[in-house]
Design a protein around this motif. Structure first.
Motif, mmCIF file in Angstrom:
data_model
loop_
_atom_site.group_PDB
_atom_site.id
_atom_site.type_symbol
_atom_site.label_atom_id
_atom_site.label_comp_id
_atom_site.label_asym_id
_atom_site.label_seq_id
_atom_site.Cartn_x
_atom_site.Cartn_y
_atom_site.Cartn_z
ATOM 1 N N THR A 209 -0.720 3.247 6.843
ATOM 2 C CA THR A 209 -0.101 3.413 5.528
ATOM 3 C C THR A 209 -0.163 4.863 5.054
ATOM 4 O OG1 THR A 209 -2.152 2.614 4.476
ATOM 5 C CG2 THR A 209 -0.391 1.005 4.834
ATOM 6 N N THR B 36 -3.536 4.109 -0.008
ATOM 7 C CA THR B 36 -3.530 3.736 1.401
ATOM 8 C C THR B 36 -4.949 3.537 1.919
ATOM 9 O OG1 THR B 36 -3.450 6.049 2.068
ATOM 10 C CG2 THR B 36 -1.348 4.941 1.769
ATOM 11 N N GLU C 61 0.829 -1.211 0.000
ATOM 12 C CA GLU C 61 0.000 0.000 0.000
ATOM 13 C C GLU C 61 0.862 1.259 0.000
ATOM 14 O OE1 GLU C 61 -3.107 0.376 2.900
ATOM 15 O OE2 GLU C 61 -3.929 -1.601 2.468
#
Length: 195
Positions: free
Chosen positions: A110, A105, A99
């Motif tokens: 992330t 994300t 990711e």
């Protein structure tokens, strides 16, 4: 433009990969070094924590200066205007790594890592998987080219570790050193001994 150095503020992510003890030890070490920590744990990371360690999720969160829910996309660490020295994701799952590499994300963990990349802050990913297939290796190369440091949790056998805790300490100290924090956890190599 910011002229003063960023505060001693570090984002720590714990994903669902094996190796949750590294994230716990990192939080403990940061507390001892008076480093302000901003913690986000993925849902899978919470499961792994309870399976691999003797700590509850609440105990681990209590080690951090600030905690965020994985779905809190409005958190301070989701913005580049929130000054940090960077982020360490330890352990980092292949899913989280992927990711981050794509910029697509789905969680605060992330997203915070993506912020570090876009702001040119240090991002260290303790990618925990073995063996790596070609897709994993290409993704790691892509992240390295984007500025991330790929640091799989590989033991330093030259220290002759006797316990898992010693291996975790050595690796944790290395992560902190990569981030620029002096610490006494990692033993440095001093050269070959005679005889």
């Amino acid at each position: 433009m910011r002229s003063s150095p960023p505060p001693r503020r570090l984002v720590i992510g714990i994903s669902g990969a094996s190796g949750a003890q590294i994230g716990v030890r990192l939080l403990e070490a940061c507390r001892a070094l008076d480093i302000e920590t901003h913690l986000v744990i993925s849902k899978a990371g919470e499961i792994t924590l309870t399976q691999e360690t003797r700590h509850s999720v609440a105990e681990v969160k209590a080690l951090a200066s600030h905690i965020y829910k994985a779905g809190d996309i409005g958190a301070a660490i989701a913005s580049g205007s929130f000054a940090t020295m960077g982020m360490i994701v330890a352990p980092c799952s292949v899913r989280s790594m992927s990711e981050i590499a794509t910029g697509v994300t789905s969680s605060l963990l992330t997203r915070a890592a993506d912020v570090c990349l876009k702001e040119r802050r240090r991002l260290i990913l303790a990618v925990r998987e073995t063996p790596f297939h070609t897709g994993h290796l290409r993704t790691m190369t892509q992240l390295s080219e984007m500025g991330a440091i790929i640091a799989p949790p590989i033991p330093a056998f030259y220290t002759r570790p006797q316990t898992v805790a010693e291996m975790v300490d050595q690796f944790t100290g290395h992560l902190l050193a990569l981030m620029g924090f002096d610490n006494s956890l990692a033993r440095e190599w001093t050269g070959l001994r005679d005889g």
